[in-house]
Scaffold this active site. Structure first.
Site, mmCIF file in Angstrom:
data_model
loop_
_atom_site.group_PDB
_atom_site.id
_atom_site.type_symbol
_atom_site.label_atom_id
_atom_site.label_comp_id
_atom_site.label_asym_id
_atom_site.label_seq_id
_atom_site.Cartn_x
_atom_site.Cartn_y
_atom_site.Cartn_z
ATOM 1 N N LYS A 1 0.852 -1.197 0.000
ATOM 2 C CA LYS A 1 0.000 0.000 0.000
ATOM 3 C C LYS A 1 0.877 1.232 0.000
ATOM 4 O O LYS A 1 1.997 1.193 0.518
ATOM 5 C CB LYS A 1 -0.883 0.014 1.259
ATOM 6 C CG LYS A 1 -2.107 0.881 1.127
ATOM 7 C CD LYS A 1 -3.179 0.150 0.354
ATOM 8 C CE LYS A 1 -4.467 0.911 0.260
ATOM 9 N NZ LYS A 1 -5.571 0.005 -0.109
HETATM 10 N N1 GLU Z 1 -7.082 0.336 -3.255
HETATM 11 C C1 GLU Z 1 -7.899 -0.798 -3.542
HETATM 12 C C2 GLU Z 1 -8.011 -1.717 -2.334
HETATM 13 O O1 GLU Z 1 -7.879 -1.297 -1.217
HETATM 14 C C3 GLU Z 1 -7.461 -1.498 -4.838
HETATM 15 C C4 GLU Z 1 -6.135 -2.138 -4.802
HETATM 16 C C5 GLU Z 1 -5.664 -2.660 -6.160
HETATM 17 O O2 GLU Z 1 -6.446 -2.692 -7.082
HETATM 18 O O3 GLU Z 1 -4.496 -3.043 -6.233
HETATM 19 O O4 GLU Z 1 -8.312 -2.866 -2.449
#
Ligand code: GLU
Length: 477
Positions: free
Chosen positions: A108
């Protein structure tokens, strides 16, 4: 309202949920610790010349687990971003990817910035500079680390990141796969923008396919006619609310936003509210429905389904006891704290957990990544062949009917649907639906199959941790 002061941080809250599941598993303490810890967090502080002076920004990219690579997870833009939050979110990505079987580790990113404070061209400079810092350390890379949108970012930012990567890696034929959530014209995939909201809808549809599970909430019947309160009308909350209202017969009786909330027992017009927010910056003054200044109070409103789709920690020890919804589906990451979860569980509330409920985004990200690596749009080879086969069958049936004087007629509606081959959007929806059904069933097996598992969240953690553990074991750990 976020978690109360006497509650653990977001990362500790995720850790406590992890521990609750691990206590019911047979993992060696060493492996347990390996899975639990965040492998690394890179912090960068960089300067950008804006409005005549140098502004310094702080950003993070955490890699929680590299049991599979690339690692995956969004990039969040908010002033509240900090290391603890990014690490909690990275851990959730590991478990989420394992649960829905997207072949990624968890990561993240976050940048401390208020995107509403800057003009588009300024945000582009900031994004490209942040991306540059991450790219040069392989923290954005098609084979190693693939970001995506999260709170405060979207297609536009992903397109800038993809372009920045391509400029820095001019001969990488797979450059587009370095980030997902791009607009379709820049290597994205149909259906990604609404994927997380669509996933929430498919998760609810799957839940309501199991009358025994529905009975545990005290609700009866199907999704149709259920009342819904949604917190956050951003990308996830908006799409979830819209699809549930337009396609499943739900009534959106409450919408909670930053500046307050709206209620209407007869149902709010989701698109009209969204347009109002876009024009006025909040829900206040919206002509339909009743405005409540203390928006968070509406989390405690009476409804069948509560969808927290905004921030982490909004349901916590201070308000969990007063939540009246029968069913809570966590469209945001971490909206219920560990303490809040304990209270709700003891009250017998059913919670469809974040790592499952909001996995639609990363699922469609996976499809986009595969599309980028295969360099071809889904459906391009087979769509017309599929249509030709269907046509053959329809023509044969019609001929047979005419030859034998049977008088069979196929309705125009049937013919149209049967003769339409699957395009990319149809395939994406099919893949997402299949993913959400399969993942629910894997959680459900543990939930109902083991006497010591009381709730869906613990079941989800057990399924996910078990898969991560298996991968580590086959690597020789
Ligand atoms: N930010 C989104 C989540 O928390 C998508 C993550 C992604 O597609 O890699 O799942």
């Amino acid at each position: 309202m976020l978690q109360t002061a006497d509650e653990p941080s977001f990362r500790d809250s995720v850790d406590l949920m992890f521990s609750r599941a691990v206590r019911l598993m047979d993992l060696s303490p060493g492996l347990e610790q390996k899975i639990r810890v965040c492998n690394s967090t890179y912090t960068v502080r960089f300067g950008v010349r804006l409005r005549g002076k140098i502004e310094t920004f702080t950003g993070y990219r955490s890699v929680h687990s590299e049991h599979m690579e690339p690692v995956k997870g969004g990039i969040r833009y908010a002033l509240s971003v900090h290391q603890d939050e990014v690490e909690a979110l990275a851990a959730l990505m590991t478990y989420k990817c394992a649960l829905v079987e997207t072949p990624f580790g968890g990561s993240k990113g976050g940048l401390c910035v208020d995107p509403r404070q800057w003009e588009e061209h300024e945000l582009e400079l900031i994004t490209r500079r942040f991306a540059y810092e991450l790219i040069k350390r392989d923290l954005i890379h098609p084979a190693q680390n693939v970001p995506a949108p999260d709170m405060g970012t979207g297609e536009r930012e992903m397109a800038w990141i993809a372009d920045q990567y391509a400029r820095m890696n001019t001969t990488d034929i797979n450059a587009k796969a370095c980030v997902t959530g791009k607009p379709p014209h820049a290597g994205g995939i149909q259906g990604r923008v609404e994927a997380t909201g669509r996933g929430v809808q498919y998760a609810l549809r799957e839940f309501f396919r199991h009358p025994g599970d529905v009975a545990l909430t005290g609700l009866t019947g199907g999704l149709s006619g259920k009342t819904v309160i949604v917190q956050g009308l951003g990308n996830v909350g908006y799409h979830a609310a819209k699809f549930l209202c337009d396609e499943d017969g739900c009534t959106i009786t409450g919408i909670i936003e930053r500046d307050g909330a709206l209620t209407d027992e007869k149902g709010l017009d989701v698109d009209a509210v969204r347009d109002w927010i876009a024009r006025n910056g909040g829900v206040k003054g919206f002509p339909g429905g009743t405005y409540i200044e203390d928006g968070a109070a509406l989390l405690e409103g009476a409804c069948d389904i509560l969808i927290p789709a905004a921030m982490e920690g909004v349901i916590n020890k201070s308000n969990a006891d007063r939540i009246r919804a029968s069913l809570i589906i966590e469209a945001a990451n971490g909206p219920i704290t560990f303490g809040g979860d304990e209270i709700l569980r003891h009250k017998g509330k059913i919670i469809i957990p974040d790592m499952y409920a909001n996995a639609g985004g990363v699922t469609v990200s996976y499809f986009e990544w595969v599309k980028n690596l295969s360099h071809i749009r889904f459906g391009r080879m087979q769509r017309r062949a599929e249509e030709a086969r269907s046509r053959l069958l329809v023509e044969e049936l019609e001929q047979l009917s005419a030859d034998k004087g049977l008088g069979w007629t196929l309705s125009d509606d049937f013919k149209e649907r049967f003769l339409t081959g699957s395009d990319e959007l149809a395939l994406v929806r099919s893949g997402l639906d299949d993913t959400m059904r399969t993942a629910y069933q894997s959680m459900r097996e543990v939930w109902h199959g083991r006497e010591d598992v009381e709730d869906l969240r613990t079941a989800a953690y057990i399924v996910a941790i078990d898969r991560v553990a298996k991968t580590y074991r086959s690597k020789g750990l």
